[in-house]
Motif scaffolding. Structure first.
Motif, PDB file in Angstrom:
ATOM      1  N   LYS A  72       0.834  -1.210   0.000  1.00  0.00           N
ATOM      2  CA  LYS A  72       0.000   0.000   0.000  1.00  0.00           C
ATOM      3  C   LYS A  72       0.866   1.256   0.000  1.00  0.00           C
ATOM      4  N   ALA A  73       1.945   1.227   0.807  1.00  0.00           N
ATOM      5  CA  ALA A  73       2.852   2.378   0.853  1.00  0.00           C
ATOM      6  C   ALA A  73       3.551   2.572  -0.488  1.00  0.00           C
ATOM      7  N   VAL A  74       3.962   1.459  -1.113  1.00  0.00           N
ATOM      8  CA  VAL A  74       4.621   1.537  -2.420  1.00  0.00           C
ATOM      9  C   VAL A  74       3.667   2.089  -3.467  1.00  0.00           C
ATOM     10  N   ASP A  75       2.425   1.610  -3.456  1.00  0.00           N
ATOM     11  CA  ASP A  75       1.421   2.076  -4.425  1.00  0.00           C
ATOM     12  C   ASP A  75       1.134   3.562  -4.239  1.00  0.00           C
ATOM     13  N   ALA A  76       1.068   4.005  -2.981  1.00  0.00           N
ATOM     14  CA  ALA A  76       0.804   5.422  -2.710  1.00  0.00           C
ATOM     15  C   ALA A  76       1.938   6.289  -3.224  1.00  0.00           C
ATOM     16  N   LYS A  77       3.174   5.816  -3.050  1.00  0.00           N
ATOM     17  CA  LYS A  77       4.334   6.572  -3.522  1.00  0.00           C
ATOM     18  C   LYS A  77       4.341   6.651  -5.034  1.00  0.00           C
ATOM     19  N   LYS A  78       4.003   5.540  -5.699  1.00  0.00           N
ATOM     20  CA  LYS A  78       3.940   5.538  -7.161  1.00  0.00           C
ATOM     21  C   LYS A  78       2.852   6.484  -7.655  1.00  0.00           C
ATOM     22  N   ALA A  79       1.698   6.441  -7.001  1.00  0.00           N
ATOM     23  CA  ALA A  79       0.585   7.304  -7.409  1.00  0.00           C
ATOM     24  C   ALA A  79       0.949   8.779  -7.248  1.00  0.00           C
ATOM     25  N   ALA A  80       1.654   9.106  -6.154  1.00  0.00           N
ATOM     26  CA  ALA A  80       2.072  10.495  -5.930  1.00  0.00           C
ATOM     27  C   ALA A  80       3.052  10.950  -7.000  1.00  0.00           C
ATOM     28  N   ALA A  81       3.978  10.057  -7.390  1.00  0.00           N
ATOM     29  CA  ALA A  81       4.962  10.394  -8.421  1.00  0.00           C
ATOM     30  C   ALA A  81       4.277  10.618  -9.767  1.00  0.00           C
ATOM     31  N   VAL A  82       3.308   9.760 -10.084  1.00  0.00           N
ATOM     32  CA  VAL A  82       2.573   9.896 -11.345  1.00  0.00           C
ATOM     33  C   VAL A  82       1.792  11.206 -11.364  1.00  0.00           C
ATOM     34  N   GLN A  83       1.133  11.527 -10.253  1.00  0.00           N
ATOM     35  CA  GLN A  83       0.345  12.762 -10.184  1.00  0.00           C
ATOM     36  C   GLN A  83       1.233  13.983 -10.306  1.00  0.00           C
ATOM     37  N   LYS A  84       2.423  13.917  -9.701  1.00  0.00           N
ATOM     38  CA  LYS A  84       3.370  15.033  -9.796  1.00  0.00           C
ATOM     39  C   LYS A  84       3.802  15.255 -11.236  1.00  0.00           C
ATOM     40  N   ALA A  85       4.046  14.160 -11.957  1.00  0.00           N
ATOM     41  CA  ALA A  85       4.441  14.269 -13.363  1.00  0.00           C
ATOM     42  C   ALA A  85       3.303  14.841 -14.205  1.00  0.00           C
ATOM     43  N   VAL A  86       2.074  14.406 -13.913  1.00  0.00           N
ATOM     44  CA  VAL A  86       0.900  14.910 -14.648  1.00  0.00           C
ATOM     45  C   VAL A  86       0.726  16.406 -14.408  1.00  0.00           C
ATOM     46  N   ASP A  87       0.857  16.828 -13.143  1.00  0.00           N
ATOM     47  CA  ASP A  87       0.707  18.247 -12.801  1.00  0.00           C
ATOM     48  C   ASP A  87       1.793  19.090 -13.476  1.00  0.00           C
ATOM     49  N   ALA A  88       3.013  18.550 -13.513  1.00  0.00           N
ATOM     50  CA  ALA A  88       4.121  19.284 -14.146  1.00  0.00           C
ATOM     51  C   ALA A  88       3.867  19.456 -15.634  1.00  0.00           C
ATOM     52  N   LYS A  89       3.340  18.406 -16.271  1.00  0.00           N
ATOM     53  CA  LYS A  89       3.042  18.487 -17.704  1.00  0.00           C
ATOM     54  C   LYS A  89       1.917  19.485 -17.968  1.00  0.00           C
ATOM     55  N   LYS A  90       0.898  19.483 -17.110  1.00  0.00           N
ATOM     56  CA  LYS A  90      -0.197  20.437 -17.276  1.00  0.00           C
ATOM     57  C   LYS A  90       0.316  21.864 -17.151  1.00  0.00           C
ATOM     58  N   ALA A  91       1.190  22.087 -16.173  1.00  0.00           N
ATOM     59  CA  ALA A  91       1.755  23.433 -15.978  1.00  0.00           C
ATOM     60  C   ALA A  91       2.592  23.851 -17.181  1.00  0.00           C
ATOM     61  N   ALA A  92       3.375  22.898 -17.706  1.00  0.00           N
ATOM     62  CA  ALA A  92       4.208  23.194 -18.875  1.00  0.00           C
ATOM     63  C   ALA A  92       3.341  23.490 -20.098  1.00  0.00           C
ATOM     64  N   ASP A  93       2.278  22.705 -20.275  1.00  0.00           N
ATOM     65  CA  ASP A  93       1.369  22.918 -21.406  1.00  0.00           C
ATOM     66  C   ASP A  93       0.656  24.267 -21.285  1.00  0.00           C
ATOM     67  N   ALA A  94       0.249  24.594 -20.052  1.00  0.00           N
ATOM     68  CA  ALA A  94      -0.441  25.872 -19.834  1.00  0.00           C
ATOM     69  C   ALA A  94       0.479  27.041 -20.154  1.00  0.00           C
ATOM     70  N   LYS A  95       1.741  26.929 -19.756  1.00  0.00           N
ATOM     71  CA  LYS A  95       2.706  27.991 -20.034  1.00  0.00           C
ATOM     72  C   LYS A  95       2.970  28.102 -21.524  1.00  0.00           C
ATOM     73  N   ALA A  96       3.079  26.944 -22.202  1.00  0.00           N
ATOM     74  CA  ALA A  96       3.347  26.955 -23.637  1.00  0.00           C
ATOM     75  C   ALA A  96       2.199  27.585 -24.412  1.00  0.00           C
ATOM     76  N   ASN A  97       0.973  27.412 -23.919  1.00  0.00           N
ATOM     77  CA  ASN A  97      -0.202  27.941 -24.619  1.00  0.00           C
ATOM     78  C   ASN A  97      -0.518  29.380 -24.227  1.00  0.00           C
ATOM     79  N   ALA A  98       0.193  29.895 -23.223  1.00  0.00           N
ATOM     80  CA  ALA A  98      -0.085  31.251 -22.748  1.00  0.00           C
ATOM     81  C   ALA A  98       0.719  32.282 -23.537  1.00  0.00           C
ATOM     82  N   TRP A  99       0.321  33.529 -23.397  1.00  0.00           N
ATOM     83  CA  TRP A  99       1.057  34.654 -23.960  1.00  0.00           C
ATOM     84  C   TRP A  99       1.549  35.530 -22.812  1.00  0.00           C
TER      85      TRP A  99
END
Length: 235
Positions: A72-99
């Motif tokens: 359970k602890a391993v799964d939680a850590k993996k899920a947190a890492a995946v969510q962090k990567a998703v959030d980083a990509k969203k932020a990067a995409d938002a910046k790329a699409n912004a002016w």
């Protein structure tokens, strides 16, 4: 006369060694086979040699519970890492699409369409008044299609200039630069430094001349402040 009977006495140490060996064998068997009983050294009152029997099922349940907690602890850590990567990509995409504005801090100078003897035609861009050497940044992600002196082909009045192609046939131009830090064909991201402001070309003092165009060439400029505001930029 009959021979005298002798009695052997086993020390507590010997008994304990035997008992420990039996316990080890019993526990190993219970863990491997998953059935039967495991021996536990639990002396009863009044006897140091009494062994009690613990259920192999109870030991198995404890091991399974620990394994589940670890998983359970391993799964939680993996899920947190995946969510962090998703959030980083969203932020990067938002910046790329912004002016953004082409400089971070500025004063508004000569406006688009302004007439006067400073220009052969009406003013084709918006001036941002900044000190010479101020970092100039790409207002939006794109590809550099012009970069160089003489307005990068648009005329010497622009001095050192850069033109970036964006999506939807939109271009941005940056002129009067003291330094150019990009090359033709280079991809740039929103907010990336592309050069330094200056006063090259037809200029009365340090500032950045900024245009929004529908083609890479002079004569296709549109009102840049309205364009930036329409794309969410606060000016």
């Amino acid at each position: 006369m009959a021979p005298r009977a002798t009695t052997r006495r086993y020390s507590h140490v010997s008994v304990r060694r035997v008992r420990t060996a039996v316990i080890a064998v019993g526990m190993g068997a219970s863990l491997v086979l998953g059935a039967g009983a495991a021996l536990a050294a639990t002396p009863s009152q009044g006897s140091a040699d009494t062994l009690t029997v613990a259920s192999a099922g109870s030991l198995g349940s404890s091991v399974k519970a620990q394994a589940a907690a670890v998983q359970k602890a391993v799964d939680a850590k993996k899920a947190a890492a995946v969510q962090k990567a998703v959030d980083a990509k969203k932020a990067a995409d938002a910046k790329a699409n912004a002016w953004e504005t082409p400089v971070a801090k500025y004063a508004i100078g000569a406006a688009f369409g302004l007439a006067g003897n400073l220009w052969s035609h009406n003013h084709s861009g918006q001036d941002f008044v900044v000190p010479s050497g101020t970092p100039v940044r790409a207002a939006h992600s794109g590809v550099v299609v012009k970069a160089g002196p003489g307005g990068a082909g648009d005329g010497p009045a622009y001095g050192n200039a850069i033109v970036i192609q964006h999506d939807n046939q939109t271009y941005s131009q940056y002129a009067h630069l003291s330094q150019i830090n990009v090359r033709i064909g280079q991809s740039v991201t929103t907010g990336q430094e592309i050069g330094l402001s200056g006063s090259t070309g037809n200029s009365t003092g340090p500032h950045l001349h900024f245009e929004i165009r529908t083609t890479p060439n002079y004569g296709s400029a549109v009102e840049p402040l309205k364009f930036l505001r329409d794309h969410g930029v606060k000016i």
